[in-house]
Design a protein around this motif. Structure first.
Motif, mmCIF file in Angstrom:
data_model
loop_
_atom_site.group_PDB
_atom_site.id
_atom_site.type_symbol
_atom_site.label_atom_id
_atom_site.label_comp_id
_atom_site.label_asym_id
_atom_site.label_seq_id
_atom_site.Cartn_x
_atom_site.Cartn_y
_atom_site.Cartn_z
ATOM 1 N N ARG A 85 0.841 -1.195 0.000
ATOM 2 C CA ARG A 85 0.000 0.000 0.000
ATOM 3 C C ARG A 85 0.874 1.242 0.000
ATOM 4 N NH1 ARG A 85 -5.709 -0.942 0.679
ATOM 5 N NH2 ARG A 85 -5.753 1.290 0.229
ATOM 6 N N ASP A 86 0.692 2.113 -0.988
ATOM 7 C CA ASP A 86 1.447 3.364 -1.041
ATOM 8 C C ASP A 86 0.534 4.583 -0.992
ATOM 9 O OD1 ASP A 86 0.279 3.221 -3.490
ATOM 10 O OD2 ASP A 86 2.126 3.354 -4.667
ATOM 11 N N ASP A 87 -0.734 4.376 -0.556
ATOM 12 C CA ASP A 87 -1.702 5.462 -0.521
ATOM 13 C C ASP A 87 -1.964 5.980 0.888
ATOM 14 O OD1 ASP A 87 -3.004 3.272 0.497
ATOM 15 O OD2 ASP A 87 -4.570 3.195 -1.036
ATOM 16 N N GLY A 88 -1.182 5.513 1.852
ATOM 17 C CA GLY A 88 -1.344 5.983 3.219
ATOM 18 C C GLY A 88 -2.480 5.319 3.978
ATOM 19 N N ILE A 89 -3.170 4.376 3.353
ATOM 20 C CA ILE A 89 -4.302 3.706 4.001
ATOM 21 C C ILE A 89 -3.832 2.396 4.620
ATOM 22 C CG2 ILE A 89 -6.501 2.523 3.590
ATOM 23 C CD1 ILE A 89 -7.128 4.597 1.482
ATOM 24 N N MET A 90 -4.214 2.151 5.853
ATOM 25 C CA MET A 90 -3.955 0.887 6.509
ATOM 26 C C MET A 90 -5.199 0.023 6.354
ATOM 27 S SD MET A 90 -1.997 -1.182 8.181
ATOM 28 C CE MET A 90 -0.599 -0.120 8.567
ATOM 29 N N ASP A 91 -5.121 -0.984 5.468
ATOM 30 C CA ASP A 91 -6.295 -1.828 5.245
ATOM 31 C C ASP A 91 -6.337 -2.961 6.272
ATOM 32 O OD1 ASP A 91 -4.468 -3.767 4.406
ATOM 33 O OD2 ASP A 91 -4.782 -3.346 2.285
ATOM 34 N N GLY A 92 -7.434 -3.724 6.238
ATOM 35 C CA GLY A 92 -7.622 -4.777 7.228
ATOM 36 C C GLY A 92 -6.545 -5.839 7.193
ATOM 37 N N CYS A 93 -6.112 -6.217 5.987
ATOM 38 C CA CYS A 93 -5.092 -7.253 5.859
ATOM 39 C C CYS A 93 -3.812 -6.834 6.567
ATOM 40 C CB CYS A 93 -4.823 -7.534 4.387
ATOM 41 S SG CYS A 93 -3.429 -8.648 4.109
ATOM 42 N N VAL A 128 14.113 -13.972 4.191
ATOM 43 C CA VAL A 128 12.954 -13.418 3.488
ATOM 44 C C VAL A 128 11.760 -14.326 3.752
ATOM 45 C CG1 VAL A 128 11.947 -12.775 1.266
ATOM 46 C CG2 VAL A 128 14.388 -12.369 1.710
ATOM 47 N N VAL A 129 10.658 -13.714 4.194
ATOM 48 C CA VAL A 129 9.450 -14.456 4.566
ATOM 49 C C VAL A 129 8.265 -13.897 3.784
ATOM 50 C CG1 VAL A 129 7.889 -15.089 6.444
ATOM 51 C CG2 VAL A 129 10.359 -14.904 6.872
ATOM 52 N N LEU A 130 7.503 -14.774 3.165
ATOM 53 C CA LEU A 130 6.262 -14.376 2.497
ATOM 54 C C LEU A 130 5.112 -14.465 3.493
ATOM 55 C CD1 LEU A 130 6.644 -16.319 -0.880
ATOM 56 C CD2 LEU A 130 7.120 -13.906 -0.453
ATOM 57 N N GLU A 131 4.093 -13.661 3.282
ATOM 58 C CA GLU A 131 2.924 -13.633 4.163
ATOM 59 C C GLU A 131 1.658 -13.575 3.299
ATOM 60 O OE1 GLU A 131 1.451 -13.655 7.185
ATOM 61 O OE2 GLU A 131 -0.362 -12.827 6.288
ATOM 62 N N TYR A 132 0.738 -14.522 3.540
ATOM 63 C CA TYR A 132 -0.503 -14.566 2.753
ATOM 64 C C TYR A 132 -1.698 -14.863 3.657
ATOM 65 C CZ TYR A 132 2.629 -14.906 -1.269
ATOM 66 O OH TYR A 132 3.613 -14.660 -2.197
ATOM 67 N N ASP A 133 -2.843 -14.261 3.307
ATOM 68 C CA ASP A 133 -4.083 -14.597 4.002
ATOM 69 C C ASP A 133 -5.189 -14.939 3.016
ATOM 70 O OD1 ASP A 133 -4.654 -12.084 2.989
ATOM 71 O OD2 ASP A 133 -5.776 -11.449 4.757
ATOM 72 N N ASP A 134 -4.822 -15.218 1.773
ATOM 73 C CA ASP A 134 -5.775 -15.647 0.749
ATOM 74 C C ASP A 134 -5.131 -16.713 -0.130
ATOM 75 O OD1 ASP A 134 -8.269 -14.308 1.044
ATOM 76 O OD2 ASP A 134 -7.366 -12.444 0.343
ATOM 77 N N ASP A 135 -5.978 -17.446 -0.844
ATOM 78 C CA ASP A 135 -5.515 -18.470 -1.781
ATOM 79 C C ASP A 135 -5.193 -17.816 -3.120
ATOM 80 O OD1 ASP A 135 -5.208 -20.508 -3.603
ATOM 81 O OD2 ASP A 135 -7.282 -21.205 -3.489
ATOM 82 N N TYR A 136 -3.908 -17.688 -3.427
ATOM 83 C CA TYR A 136 -3.462 -17.116 -4.692
ATOM 84 C C TYR A 136 -2.977 -18.187 -5.682
ATOM 85 C CZ TYR A 136 -3.418 -12.481 -2.506
ATOM 86 O OH TYR A 136 -3.772 -11.303 -1.884
ATOM 87 N N TRP A 137 -3.050 -19.465 -5.293
ATOM 88 C CA TRP A 137 -2.348 -20.490 -6.065
ATOM 89 C C TRP A 137 -3.246 -21.387 -6.904
ATOM 90 C CZ3 TRP A 137 -1.590 -19.457 -0.899
ATOM 91 C CH2 TRP A 137 -0.425 -18.756 -0.607
ATOM 92 N N LEU A 149 9.815 -9.164 5.605
ATOM 93 C CA LEU A 149 8.512 -9.784 5.388
ATOM 94 C C LEU A 149 7.870 -9.170 4.155
ATOM 95 C CD1 LEU A 149 6.386 -11.735 6.909
ATOM 96 C CD2 LEU A 149 5.234 -9.583 7.468
ATOM 97 N N LEU A 150 7.363 -10.013 3.252
ATOM 98 C CA LEU A 150 6.708 -9.553 2.025
ATOM 99 C C LEU A 150 5.248 -9.991 2.050
ATOM 100 C CD1 LEU A 150 9.505 -10.485 -0.562
ATOM 101 C CD2 LEU A 150 9.142 -8.289 0.599
ATOM 102 N N PRO A 151 4.348 -9.133 2.526
ATOM 103 C CA PRO A 151 2.931 -9.509 2.626
ATOM 104 C C PRO A 151 2.210 -9.384 1.281
ATOM 105 C CG PRO A 151 3.529 -7.729 4.146
ATOM 106 C CD PRO A 151 4.601 -7.830 3.115
ATOM 107 N N ARG A 152 1.577 -10.483 0.861
ATOM 108 C CA ARG A 152 0.710 -10.533 -0.316
ATOM 109 C C ARG A 152 1.442 -10.271 -1.625
ATOM 110 N NH1 ARG A 152 -5.162 -8.050 0.417
ATOM 111 N NH2 ARG A 152 -5.984 -10.125 0.795
ATOM 112 N N HIS A 153 2.739 -10.379 -1.636
ATOM 113 C CA HIS A 153 3.490 -10.114 -2.857
ATOM 114 C C HIS A 153 3.314 -11.262 -3.845
ATOM 115 C CE1 HIS A 153 6.157 -6.598 -1.735
ATOM 116 N NE2 HIS A 153 5.495 -6.846 -0.619
ATOM 117 N N ARG A 154 3.167 -10.879 -5.126
ATOM 118 C CA ARG A 154 3.080 -11.854 -6.213
ATOM 119 C C ARG A 154 3.992 -11.406 -7.344
ATOM 120 N NH1 ARG A 154 -3.241 -12.053 -7.275
ATOM 121 N NH2 ARG A 154 -3.043 -9.872 -6.651
#
Length: 391
Positions: A8-16, A120-129, A66-71
């Motif tokens: 996020r680069d818009d200054g918003i902290m989303d739920g994830c 380096v650690v990936l972080e996911y809370d959804d099924d991207y695969w 930590l890389l959250p939700r990166h694809r």
């Protein structure tokens, strides 16, 4: 020391981001002496790396990135620069560092370079695969390769852990459950705009729930027509099949736009009943957590009988929701059919005693089982277990 490089680069902290690193990191800051747990947009991190002077802290000084939700995306995607075009000290003398750069994906190459100096650690809370939901992402081969390139992966559910290990056998995967920061959900007030004696239903989420919510297309108009004390709050996304309700019930409906997560508990506080419809047969939904129901029950208010309680969830029949509702002890879990949803809603909007009993028990369950105030050590234990690569 851990640095979360989020998207996020818009200054918003989303739920994830709020659940996956912000509030657990805040708790670790308070409880772990000498630890550093920070986060920043990945664009700012690159700028930070470039501008840091000798002797100043740099992003690569952290033990873990930590890389959250990166694809990963392929080279040249939407004009992105390749490795050779990045003016970062890390990219100088790559050959001397012994890093093999494939030039297939910038993210994969970046991970290979970072792993020479930090974990380096990936972080996911959804099924991207699995491709079970159209996420407008067509590079599954790169994403699965990325899984094999990192030191560990953190996820929000046991289902996601199994999924990651299916595509990356032997990978360290840690389940860190979504929990609430208790104080954020207390002492919120009811807006004066609601009619006296109203029971407010809450339906909140993003456009990914378009099909999930369709089960309510005929249910909500029927309920609003029959029970005049029922109101509806729709937050974040309004599907087209609910738009006509605006004109039919203008004094009993409210539509809230997407908001910063800090404002979200105020919206949930308005709701006496939290609606959590998801299609059980949709494989994408199998990876979800029950955070929406947990949020509702955590959002405390004084009930008519003087006790404290939350917003009572009605959920579709999925295993993670059944644990929260407890077999109709703290909410209702029903079949994903219009008939079942209407019956559950009718029960809760007409039986105040039952609703208050669920609200009180549900709030107590969340306080005991899903507060980040108690669960933050799970993050600490996981990060301590990940091998270090300090230079």
């Amino acid at each position: 020391t851990v640095l979360a490089a989020h998207l996020r680069d818009d200054g918003i902290m989303d739920g994830c981001n709020h659940y996956r690193f912000r509030i657990p990191y805040e708790e670790m800051r308070r409880n772990i002496e000498g630890g550093f747990f920070d986060w920043a947009p990945i664009g700012e991190i690159r700028k930070w790396a470039l501008e840091a002077k000798d002797g100043e802290a740099k992003p690569t000084d952290y033990d873990i990135m930590l890389l959250p939700r990166h694809r990963p995306l392929p080279y040249g995607y939407e004009g992105r620069v390749d490795v050779d075009g990045l003016p970062d000290d890390l990219w100088k003398n790559i050959e001397a560092m012994g890093v093999e750069v494939e030039h297939k994906s910038h993210l994969i190459d970046l991970v290979r370079v970072l792993r020479t100096v930090q974990a380096v650690v990936l972080e996911y809370d959804d099924d991207y695969w699995t491709g079970s939901r159209d996420l407008q992402y067509d590079y599954q081969d790169l994403l699965r390769q990325l899984l094999s390139e990192v030191d560990a992966v953190t996820v929000s559910t046991p289902y996601l852990k199994k999924l990651v290990q299916k595509y990356a056998p032997g990978m360290r995967v840690y389940v860190l459950p979504n929990c609430v920061k208790w104080d954020e959900w207390q002492n919120r007030t009811r807006w004066s705009t609601w009619p006296e004696g109203s029971v407010v239903l809450g339906l909140t989420g993003s456009k990914t729930h378009y099909d999930d919510w369709m089960v309510l297309e005929k249910v909500l108009p029927r309920l609003l027509d029959k029970y005049r004390h029922v109101c509806l709050l729709v937050g974040g996304f309004t599907p087209d099949y609910l738009e006509e309700l605006r004109d039919q019930y203008p004094d009993r409906l409210m539509f809230a736009d997407p908001m910063n997560y800090e404002d979200y508990p105020d919206m949930i506080r308005q709701c006496d009943i939290t609606l959590c419809p998801v299609i059980p047969e949709d494989e994408f939904n199998m990876s979800k957590s029950a955070i929406k129901a947990i949020e509702g029950l955590a959002c405390s208010r004084q009930l008519e009988n003087g006790t404290m309680g939350g917003s009572v969830p009605i959920t579709s029949d999925l295993y993670f929701y059944r644990r929260v509702t407890g077999g109709h002890k703290r909410g209702l879990t029903v079949s994903h059919t219009p008939e079942a949803w209407y019956a559950a809603l009718r029960t809760l909007v007409t039986d105040n005693e039952l609703r208050m009993r669920f609200a009180k028990k549900g709030r107590a369950w969340v306080h005991k089982n899903r507060r980040i105030d108690d669960k933050w050590p799970l993050w600490w234990i996981a990060y301590r277990d990940i091998p270090r690569r300090k230079h």
